[in-house]
Design a protein around this motif. Sequence first.
Motif, short mmCIF file in Angstrom:
data_model
loop_
_atom_site.label_atom_id
_atom_site.label_comp_id
_atom_site.label_asym_id
_atom_site.label_seq_id
_atom_site.Cartn_x
_atom_site.Cartn_y
_atom_site.Cartn_z
N LEU A 4 71.97 21.87 -13.47
CA LEU A 4 71.50 23.16 -13.95
C LEU A 4 70.12 23.00 -14.58
O LEU A 4 69.86 22.02 -15.28
N ILE A 5 69.26 23.96 -14.31
CA ILE A 5 67.92 23.97 -14.90
C ILE A 5 67.88 25.10 -15.93
O ILE A 5 68.01 26.27 -15.58
N CYS A 6 67.71 24.74 -17.18
CA CYS A 6 67.76 25.72 -18.26
C CYS A 6 66.42 25.78 -18.98
O CYS A 6 65.65 24.81 -19.00
N ASP A 7 66.14 26.95 -19.56
CA ASP A 7 65.01 27.05 -20.48
C ASP A 7 65.39 26.39 -21.80
O ASP A 7 66.56 26.43 -22.22
N SER A 8 64.42 25.80 -22.46
CA SER A 8 64.70 25.16 -23.75
C SER A 8 65.29 26.14 -24.75
O SER A 8 66.13 25.78 -25.57
N THR A 9 64.85 27.39 -24.67
CA THR A 9 65.32 28.40 -25.62
C THR A 9 66.75 28.86 -25.33
O THR A 9 67.36 29.53 -26.16
N ASP A 10 67.30 28.48 -24.16
CA ASP A 10 68.67 28.88 -23.83
C ASP A 10 69.68 28.30 -24.82
O ASP A 10 70.78 28.83 -24.98
N PHE A 11 69.31 27.21 -25.47
CA PHE A 11 70.23 26.54 -26.38
C PHE A 11 70.05 27.02 -27.82
O PHE A 11 70.77 26.56 -28.72
N GLY A 12 69.11 27.92 -28.06
CA GLY A 12 68.81 28.36 -29.41
C GLY A 12 69.46 29.69 -29.76
O GLY A 12 69.80 30.50 -28.89
N TYR A 13 69.63 29.93 -31.04
CA TYR A 13 70.21 31.17 -31.53
C TYR A 13 69.74 31.41 -32.96
O TYR A 13 69.23 30.49 -33.62
N ARG A 14 69.90 32.64 -33.40
CA ARG A 14 69.68 32.96 -34.82
C ARG A 14 71.03 33.28 -35.45
O ARG A 14 71.76 34.14 -34.98
N ARG A 15 71.31 32.57 -36.49
CA ARG A 15 72.56 32.80 -37.22
C ARG A 15 72.30 33.85 -38.30
O ARG A 15 71.61 33.58 -39.29
N ILE A 16 72.79 35.04 -38.08
CA ILE A 16 72.56 36.13 -39.02
C ILE A 16 73.79 36.30 -39.93
O ILE A 16 74.91 36.02 -39.53
N LYS A 17 73.51 36.75 -41.12
CA LYS A 17 74.58 36.99 -42.09
C LYS A 17 74.91 38.46 -42.09
O LYS A 17 74.04 39.30 -42.37
N VAL A 18 76.12 38.79 -41.72
CA VAL A 18 76.56 40.18 -41.59
C VAL A 18 77.40 40.55 -42.81
O VAL A 18 78.41 39.90 -43.11
N LEU A 19 76.96 41.58 -43.53
CA LEU A 19 77.63 42.01 -44.75
C LEU A 19 78.40 43.30 -44.53
O LEU A 19 78.09 44.08 -43.62
#
Length: 673
Positions: free
Chosen positions: A469-484
Amino acid sequence: MSKTQVKNTSLVDFIWRNADDLWGNFKHVEFGKIILPFTLLRRLECVLEPTREQVQETIKSLKDSGIDMDVILRQQTGHPFYNTSNYSLASLGATRTRQNLEDYIAQFSENARVIFEQFDFANTLARMDKAGVLYKICQNFATIDLHPKAVPERVMSNIYEHLIRRFGAEVNEAAEDFMTPRDVVHLAIELLLDPDDQLFIDNPGLIRTLYDPTCGTGGFLSDGMEHVRSLQDRYSIAPVIVPYGQELEPETHAVCLAGMLLKTLENDPGRDLSKNIMLGSTLSADKHRDEKFHYCVSNPPFGKKWEMDQAEVAREHKEQGFEGRFGPKLPRVSDGSMLFLLHLLSKMEDPSKGGGRAAIVLSGSPLFNGNAGQGESEIRRHLLEQDVVEAIIALPTEIFFRTGIGTYIWILSNKKPAHRKGKVQLINATEMYEAMRKSEGNKRRRVGENQTREIVRMYSEFEPGKQSLICDSTDFGYRRIKVLRPLRKKMVISEEGIAALAEEKAWEKRTEEQQAAWQDLFRENMDRTEGWHWMESFAKNAVKRNETLGKADVGLIKAFRKAFGVHDPELDPVVDKKGNIIPDDDLTDYENVPLGTDIHDYLATEVLPHAEDAYIDETYRDETDGEVGVVGYEINFNRYFYEYQPPRDLEDIDADLKAVEAEIAGLLSEVTE
């Protein structure tokens, strides 16, 4: 043991059978420290045997000339080491064996003598002499031909490592700390060097450096040199690989030194390559601190603590930051393998000088350990955002000697070709193996030549497929948001609440008298229902009226609210003195939003349909970019290569069950007849 016996059994079994002569005088755990240095000694002796007489003649004729004998003797032996003694293992004699052997070893050049010093060989010889087995062992080894023409380097490496595994197993040590199976070594080297074959062709005689910071017995380094040596027929002037390394364990370092003493470079045959192999901990004492290398390779120990290196690593991280080796946050002390990822990145040659590439064998934990903002995730983030990860190859399980866990080869490069920039290739090679006829510990499989060629082909072609598989480097990234969620609670005094106070630390700090006084007060107000803020004023007014209650500090009021708070979705959100909504800590949640996805769009589509009053904590921000949500990276192979397997039809399962029942019934009938 005789020469005839050597022919009738494998060489490694013959060498190990010396243990029969050690029984009773030495413990199992001590056999390896005797047999391994004797094997090394005999190997060096066999190499020097053809030039022994010439060396002796030179010493006799020039001993009083004042000439530097070191250079002359190296030239005569054809190797960067020599021995000026008149003795050999066969001629030590039975009466003064220890004294003669000590003299024999002392007459080696310093670079060879250090090998036996690291084994503490002098003390071993004294014990063997006292036990009366020294002469016998010397005679045993004198019968073995270990010259490289009789026992090629790769075979000898296998013998060394077999002996080390045998020794490691005896003392229950983690032999995998310094043992990488030959098939894994070969695959890693092929992946590392194959892309530069055209570079070698276009630049005859090109000199390149290869570095292993956890070199063990030198398997990776030897295989790298063999790789270019095997390509000699392709070039008018063969390329040259110059090895460098560092090893923590003195015994395995000594084996590596011996191997490097026997290696020569075509363009510089007198060079002592053993000087490039250092002893010490790479993480806390990098002995190649100011050097960079064209190729780097490593198999650091899996899941090993790095607490012994912690002080120095933390100091470098704090003082040097990204100017040093450990710029991102540090991983947990329980596993230091990701520190070696950063170390290799720092050791690759600068892009302005042609750049470098690295291959490192790791367990699965560096792919996903650690949440967003933690050390492991920040290291992955650094590697991926710097765009130095070319590929990650998932290997079959059960290919290591002492563990059956899944392993991976990471390929790093700071000179990615244009078509690989911003991309990471994932290769699933978990089913690409040959079953071994005879298992060695946990090693029941190996990556054969056919599998190696196929894996290297997939890597080289860089095309998507079932296993690639050929993936973009950003495919493995995420933002962990805090949901209140808004706090919607009221205070209800109850026996359940009074009982719940026992779980609160602030309550435990009160004396029995104070606890009893509070309990009496709450029971006077049993079933009373009030708003959230009531509890604070109630508690503070109570202590003013009754000194027995003690103090109503913040911790105690928080404990009261937790014990007596009752959620009521019909209530309006509780607000503070400034009118801001107070979040309900019990309902706080976190969501991982893929990079490139707007966090508010994600909230609207993925969260609000299930919790319509949820909102994002705007103060929970990333330390690096300052944006809402903490950035994290993880690489989940199963997610990318998972294949759904539909359940079997009930009819098939039922048929199998009936067949088993019939078989059982048949067996029972035979028993009862």
